[in-house]
Design an enzyme around this catalytic site. Structure first.
Site, mmCIF file in Angstrom:
data_model
loop_
_atom_site.group_PDB
_atom_site.id
_atom_site.type_symbol
_atom_site.label_atom_id
_atom_site.label_comp_id
_atom_site.label_asym_id
_atom_site.label_seq_id
_atom_site.Cartn_x
_atom_site.Cartn_y
_atom_site.Cartn_z
ATOM 1 C CG LEU A 7 30.901 -3.254 10.206
ATOM 2 C CD1 LEU A 7 31.083 -2.984 11.689
ATOM 3 C CD2 LEU A 7 31.700 -4.482 9.819
ATOM 4 C CG HIS A 8 25.913 0.375 7.336
ATOM 5 N ND1 HIS A 8 26.146 0.181 5.996
ATOM 6 C CD2 HIS A 8 25.074 -0.618 7.714
ATOM 7 C CE1 HIS A 8 25.464 -0.879 5.598
ATOM 8 N NE2 HIS A 8 24.805 -1.385 6.620
ATOM 9 C CB ALA A 9 28.454 5.641 9.010
#
Length: 88
Positions: free
Chosen positions: A14-16
């Site tokens: 759950l990044h960028a």
């Protein structure tokens, strides 16, 4: 309060980009929306908050909402994240 526990399946966690999708979905609702991972809970309407959790792929997270539209918020957020193949 309404909540759901899901597994992050996006290869980068759950990044960028996936975090932006999550924040945009949560921001459409009046309810307080939070995401919890490994004992830490942050406002899901905050990109910096969500990214600060450092959620890797194959992690279990809990999304919770409290407020007038809590049920609609959880359903819509879950639907958007599943459609984008971010969660299973």
């Amino acid at each position: 309060m309404k909540q759901v526990t899901v597994t992050v399946i996006d290869p980068v966690g759950l990044h960028a980009r996936p975090a932006t999708v999550a924040v945009n979905a949560a921001s459409k609702f009046k309810s307080d929306v939070n995401v919890a991972f490994k004992g830490r809970e942050v406002n899901m309407k905050s990109i910096m908050g969500v990214m600060s959790l450092g959620i890797p792929t194959q992690s279990e997270i809990t999304i919770s909402a409290t407020g007038d539209d809590e049920e609609a918020a959880i359903e819509a957020i879950e639907e958007v994240l599943r459609a984008q193949k971010i969660i299973a």
